[in-house]
Design a protein around this motif. Sequence first.
Motif, mmCIF file in Angstrom:
data_model
loop_
_atom_site.group_PDB
_atom_site.id
_atom_site.type_symbol
_atom_site.label_atom_id
_atom_site.label_comp_id
_atom_site.label_asym_id
_atom_site.label_seq_id
_atom_site.Cartn_x
_atom_site.Cartn_y
_atom_site.Cartn_z
ATOM 1 N N HIS A 31 0.825 -1.212 0.000
ATOM 2 C CA HIS A 31 0.000 0.000 0.000
ATOM 3 C C HIS A 31 0.858 1.261 0.000
ATOM 4 O O HIS A 31 0.514 2.267 -0.638
ATOM 5 N N LYS A 32 1.992 1.219 0.701
ATOM 6 C CA LYS A 32 2.903 2.366 0.692
ATOM 7 C C LYS A 32 3.466 2.596 -0.703
ATOM 8 O O LYS A 32 3.537 3.734 -1.183
ATOM 9 N N ALA A 33 3.896 1.496 -1.360
ATOM 10 C CA ALA A 33 4.448 1.607 -2.711
ATOM 11 C C ALA A 33 3.402 2.097 -3.695
ATOM 12 O O ALA A 33 3.700 2.865 -4.619
ATOM 13 N N GLU A 34 2.154 1.667 -3.497
ATOM 14 C CA GLU A 34 1.072 2.087 -4.383
ATOM 15 C C GLU A 34 0.829 3.588 -4.281
ATOM 16 O O GLU A 34 0.636 4.285 -5.287
ATOM 17 N N LYS A 35 0.862 4.118 -3.063
ATOM 18 C CA LYS A 35 0.661 5.553 -2.871
ATOM 19 C C LYS A 35 1.793 6.374 -3.476
ATOM 20 O O LYS A 35 1.577 7.486 -3.965
ATOM 21 N N LEU A 36 3.012 5.826 -3.428
ATOM 22 C CA LEU A 36 4.179 6.544 -3.948
ATOM 23 C C LEU A 36 4.336 6.389 -5.459
ATOM 24 O O LEU A 36 5.222 7.010 -6.054
ATOM 25 N N GLY A 37 3.473 5.596 -6.100
ATOM 26 C CA GLY A 37 3.559 5.399 -7.539
ATOM 27 C C GLY A 37 4.728 4.527 -7.966
ATOM 28 O O GLY A 37 5.197 4.612 -9.115
ATOM 29 N N THR A 38 5.204 3.669 -7.073
ATOM 30 C CA THR A 38 6.365 2.818 -7.364
ATOM 31 C C THR A 38 6.090 1.840 -8.492
ATOM 32 O O THR A 38 6.995 1.475 -9.255
ATOM 33 N N PHE A 39 4.846 1.411 -8.653
ATOM 34 C CA PHE A 39 4.525 0.360 -9.613
ATOM 35 C C PHE A 39 4.524 0.830 -11.062
ATOM 36 O O PHE A 39 4.204 0.061 -11.968
ATOM 37 N N ARG A 40 4.868 2.087 -11.287
ATOM 38 C CA ARG A 40 5.036 2.542 -12.670
ATOM 39 C C ARG A 40 6.300 1.958 -13.297
ATOM 40 O O ARG A 40 6.463 1.947 -14.508
ATOM 41 N N ASP B 47 10.383 -3.120 -13.032
ATOM 42 C CA ASP B 47 11.175 -3.902 -12.077
ATOM 43 C C ASP B 47 10.487 -3.990 -10.725
ATOM 44 O O ASP B 47 10.525 -5.032 -10.064
ATOM 45 N N ALA B 48 9.859 -2.895 -10.313
ATOM 46 C CA ALA B 48 9.166 -2.880 -9.020
ATOM 47 C C ALA B 48 7.990 -3.847 -9.024
ATOM 48 O O ALA B 48 7.710 -4.517 -8.027
ATOM 49 N N VAL B 49 7.303 -3.934 -10.155
ATOM 50 C CA VAL B 49 6.177 -4.860 -10.268
ATOM 51 C C VAL B 49 6.658 -6.303 -10.154
ATOM 52 O O VAL B 49 6.079 -7.116 -9.431
ATOM 53 N N ARG B 50 7.745 -6.621 -10.863
ATOM 54 C CA ARG B 50 8.276 -7.985 -10.814
ATOM 55 C C ARG B 50 8.741 -8.354 -9.406
ATOM 56 O O ARG B 50 8.510 -9.463 -8.924
ATOM 57 N N GLU B 51 9.416 -7.420 -8.732
ATOM 58 C CA GLU B 51 9.886 -7.685 -7.383
ATOM 59 C C GLU B 51 8.726 -7.915 -6.422
ATOM 60 O O GLU B 51 8.777 -8.788 -5.553
ATOM 61 N N THR B 52 7.667 -7.131 -6.577
ATOM 62 C CA THR B 52 6.506 -7.272 -5.703
ATOM 63 C C THR B 52 5.797 -8.598 -5.947
ATOM 64 O O THR B 52 5.365 -9.277 -5.003
ATOM 65 N N LEU B 53 5.682 -9.004 -7.218
ATOM 66 C CA LEU B 53 5.060 -10.289 -7.533
ATOM 67 C C LEU B 53 5.874 -11.445 -6.965
ATOM 68 O O LEU B 53 5.321 -12.411 -6.432
ATOM 69 N N ALA B 54 7.211 -11.338 -7.070
ATOM 70 C CA ALA B 54 8.074 -12.388 -6.523
ATOM 71 C C ALA B 54 7.884 -12.503 -5.015
ATOM 72 O O ALA B 54 7.822 -13.599 -4.453
ATOM 73 N N ALA B 55 7.777 -11.340 -4.346
ATOM 74 C CA ALA B 55 7.562 -11.347 -2.898
ATOM 75 C C ALA B 55 6.208 -11.952 -2.552
ATOM 76 O O ALA B 55 6.071 -12.716 -1.587
ATOM 77 N N ALA B 56 5.181 -11.634 -3.370
ATOM 78 C CA ALA B 56 3.843 -12.169 -3.117
ATOM 79 C C ALA B 56 3.827 -13.682 -3.278
ATOM 80 O O ALA B 56 3.243 -14.410 -2.462
ATOM 81 N N TYR B 57 4.484 -14.196 -4.330
ATOM 82 C CA TYR B 57 4.563 -15.647 -4.527
ATOM 83 C C TYR B 57 5.275 -16.302 -3.359
ATOM 84 O O TYR B 57 4.925 -17.393 -2.913
ATOM 85 N N GLY B 58 6.308 -15.632 -2.871
ATOM 86 C CA GLY B 58 7.046 -16.185 -1.746
ATOM 87 C C GLY B 58 6.182 -16.314 -0.514
ATOM 88 O O GLY B 58 6.222 -17.314 0.198
ATOM 89 N N LYS B 59 5.376 -15.270 -0.217
ATOM 90 C CA LYS B 59 4.491 -15.332 0.944
ATOM 91 C C LYS B 59 3.464 -16.442 0.774
ATOM 92 O O LYS B 59 3.131 -17.167 1.716
ATOM 93 N N ARG B 60 2.932 -16.568 -0.456
ATOM 94 C CA ARG B 60 1.907 -17.591 -0.667
ATOM 95 C C ARG B 60 2.465 -18.992 -0.500
ATOM 96 O O ARG B 60 1.813 -19.894 0.049
#
Length: 379
Positions: free
Chosen positions: A352-361, A364-377
């Motif tokens: 949510h912090k990254a989303e507010k800061l516009g990081t997902f534009r 690379d940030a999108v790929r890193e976040t997806l990798a982290a999400a897969y890891g948690k799952r």
Amino acid sequence: MDLFSTLMVSLKLDSHRVRFTKYDHSFTSEEAINNLGSLKFSQSNRMPDPKDPSRIVTTTTTTTFSMAKEMARSVCQRFVDARFIEAVDGKSAQIFPLKGALYQLTPKGINILQRFCQRNGITARHVIDVLESPRNTMQLVNLERDTDTDKLSHDRATIEVIFRRFAGQDGPNVKSSISTSDSDSLSDYSNGLVGVKMAKERKINDKIVINTFTGKAAVDWLMDCSTTIERRETVLIAELFVKYGLITMLQEDRFINQPDDSIVAFQPSKNAIYGITDRGQRVCGWIARDKSRETTMYDNRGIPKDSNNARLNHILHDPALRLLFREFLRFSLCEENLSFYLDVSEFTSAYHKAEKLGTFRKPDAVRETLAAAYGKRSQ
């Protein structure tokens, strides 16, 4: 901790002989330094494709480290200082040697490695052999930390929870003589369930005092039996034991270096002697509590009484109650459930912090976040 665990997974952890003695699951200083120089850890997760559940998608996350030999040696020294590893001869060196020394995991280090393997689903045979070895005896106090700053939680209630384990939940860890209570053995605390070593009787100012311990013994217990990673953290916790009236100094170390006219809250010295206060004995259950006082204190904290869901929510957001809940889960159910919940909470907060800061534009940030999400799952 993750860097240490990744290194241990990368090592063979074979048997080595030193002077006719065999040490299982050990490694040389040279092996550790060389592996840290180019360390790679890959984890693959298989899961259904969100767009087509009939297809299985495999995602691989690779973590790499690269460092010069001197930096690797410095990192290994940090592992020694944190009591994750120790020389097989039991002697501590000021500088981790480039070669010629043999090391093994401490019970604390094995516990740290076990948490890492459970979290990441690691089942390598050489690692499982370590986790199933007789040296895997430690039950660490898993200290609560701020997810943003990594600083230890140090409110009164949290410190009191730590203190109960420190003092000894089943009574004082009394040694028959002063010499045994003040020994420097690295294997004094094999499971973390007994309290700090105490001398049964000690003469202080011509008076015999019972159940006393040194400042050094206090920081040694905190370093061996909790998830502290450096001595400054142990001294901070011990200072809070003093501040909250749980322990008191009985004899000052007059030879310790300190500024003139300064007040030192805690002295981590072998010559500084401490004892448990009456309040400390009530907190750890050695003597009866003042029920009216305790009830009033907890009422002021506003513990919700309306539903189990509200109570659980309060526990999960209170560091002290969360620490107690983790101890309960360890012995009765599954501590990993709480760890998973906290990891996911940390991930969603960061998202949510990254989303507010516009990081997902940034792709690379999108790929890193997806990798982290897969890891948690996958956990």
